[in-house]
Design an enzyme around this catalytic site. Structure first.
Site, PDB file in Angstrom:
ATOM      1  N   ILE A   1       0.853  -1.193   0.000  1.00  0.00           N
ATOM      2  CA  ILE A   1       0.000   0.000   0.000  1.00  0.00           C
ATOM      3  C   ILE A   1       0.889   1.245   0.000  1.00  0.00           C
ATOM      4  CG2 ILE A   1      -1.741   1.250   1.363  1.00  0.00           C
ATOM      5  CD1 ILE A   1      -2.832  -1.323   0.165  1.00  0.00           C
TER       6      ILE A   1
ATOM      7  N   HIS B   1      -2.542 -11.523   8.319  1.00  0.00           N
ATOM      8  CA  HIS B   1      -1.323 -12.213   7.882  1.00  0.00           C
ATOM      9  C   HIS B   1      -1.333 -13.625   8.469  1.00  0.00           C
ATOM     10  CE1 HIS B   1       2.739 -12.427   6.326  1.00  0.00           C
ATOM     11  NE2 HIS B   1       3.001 -13.142   7.409  1.00  0.00           N
TER      12      HIS B   1
HETATM   13  C1  GAR Z   1      -4.984 -15.515   3.721  1.00  0.00           C
HETATM   14  O1  GAR Z   1      -4.468 -16.682   4.309  1.00  0.00           O
HETATM   15  C2  GAR Z   1      -4.250 -14.301   4.252  1.00  0.00           C
HETATM   16  O2  GAR Z   1      -3.826 -14.454   5.569  1.00  0.00           O
HETATM   17  C3  GAR Z   1      -3.064 -14.271   3.318  1.00  0.00           C
HETATM   18  O3  GAR Z   1      -3.602 -14.555   2.057  1.00  0.00           O
HETATM   19  C4  GAR Z   1      -4.666 -15.497   2.219  1.00  0.00           C
HETATM   20  C5  GAR Z   1      -5.848 -15.052   1.388  1.00  0.00           C
HETATM   21  O4  GAR Z   1      -6.767 -16.085   1.258  1.00  0.00           O
HETATM   22  N1  GAR Z   1      -2.431 -12.983   3.354  1.00  0.00           N
HETATM   23  C6  GAR Z   1      -1.110 -12.837   3.234  1.00  0.00           C
HETATM   24  O5  GAR Z   1      -0.351 -13.771   3.068  1.00  0.00           O
HETATM   25  C7  GAR Z   1      -0.625 -11.391   3.320  1.00  0.00           C
HETATM   26  N2  GAR Z   1       0.789 -11.325   3.464  1.00  0.00           N
HETATM   27  P1  GAR Z   1      -8.214 -15.808   0.622  1.00  0.00           P
HETATM   28  O6  GAR Z   1      -7.992 -15.072  -0.689  1.00  0.00           O
HETATM   29  O7  GAR Z   1      -8.818 -17.157   0.408  1.00  0.00           O
HETATM   30  O8  GAR Z   1      -8.984 -14.985   1.601  1.00  0.00           O
END
Ligand code: GAR
Length: 194
Positions: free
Chosen positions: A96, A112
């Site tokens: 961002i 996260h």
């Molecule tokens: C989630 O596990 C979130 O914690 C992670 O991406 C996934 C999204 O899943 N975020 C990160 O890794 C940020 N650094 P989704 O699209 O099924 O909600």
């Protein structure tokens, strides 16, 4: 029933992938008069989140990484016109821009999939995190929900939740455990703002 709409907050979810967390939030807050998930923003025109958002009749905005970086002010203006009070990053993989963070102080939160500060920073997202946790034979992992500041994955923590990592866990099995924590705790963290 009297509903005071003046107290309703408008939220936008930013997501780059499947959007299962976004969908969980659409369902969880579907009939909650305190919050409206008004908008879904993605940087990928083939992201799974788009169909999920459309099924829930959400307005979807696709903005490329380059556009987000080069037209930050215009995008901020758009979100202000939409009266967005809270931005939820749910698997949004673009950093961002600083101007954006300044325009929404303490109003951008991120989920996260690890216990920050462990396994945070550039390149640490999704399965990369779970692979690293398993490779390092950690005995616990978890999730962190935090405010977004100028430093990647370093903003003030709002909530953390843990799970045990068994010696037999694969990255895929760990991902499932993390997902259930995310589905349970991200809505609870958002409720703190309502
Ligand atoms: C989630 O596990 C979130 O914690 C992670 O991406 C996934 C999204 O899943 N975020 C990160 O890794 C940020 N650094 P989704 O699209 O099924 O909600």
């Amino acid at each position: 029933m009297f509903v005071n709409f003046a107290l309703m907050i408008n939220a936008a979810i930013f997501a780059s992938g499947e959007g299962t967390n976004a969908e969980n939030l659409f369902n969880y807050f579907a009939n909650d008069p305190r919050i409206k998930i008004k908008l879904v923003v993605t940087n990928k025109d083939n992201a799974g989140v788009i169909a999920r958002a459309e099924n829930h009749k959400k307005n979807v905005q696709i903005i490329s990484k380059a556009a987000l970086e080069n037209y930050t002010d215009k995008f901020i203006e758009f979100l202000k016109v939409e009266k967005i009070d809270l931005i939820i990053l749910a698997g949004f993989l673009v950093k961002i821009p600083e101007a954006f963070i300044k325009a929404f102080p303490n109003k951008i939160i991120n989920i996260h999939p690890s216990l920050l500060p462990n396994y945070g920073g550039k390149g640490m997202y999704g399965m990369n995190v779970h692979r690293a946790v398993i490779e390092n034979k950690e005995i616990e992992s978890g999730i962190t929900i935090h405010f977004v500041n100028e430093e990647y994955d370093k903003g003030e923590v709002i909530l953390q939740a843990k799970c045990i990592v068994e010696s037999t866990d694969t990255p895929e099995l760990l991902a499932k455990k993390i997902q259930s924590l995310e589905y349970e705790y991200l809505p609870k963290a958002i409720e703190k703002f309502l």
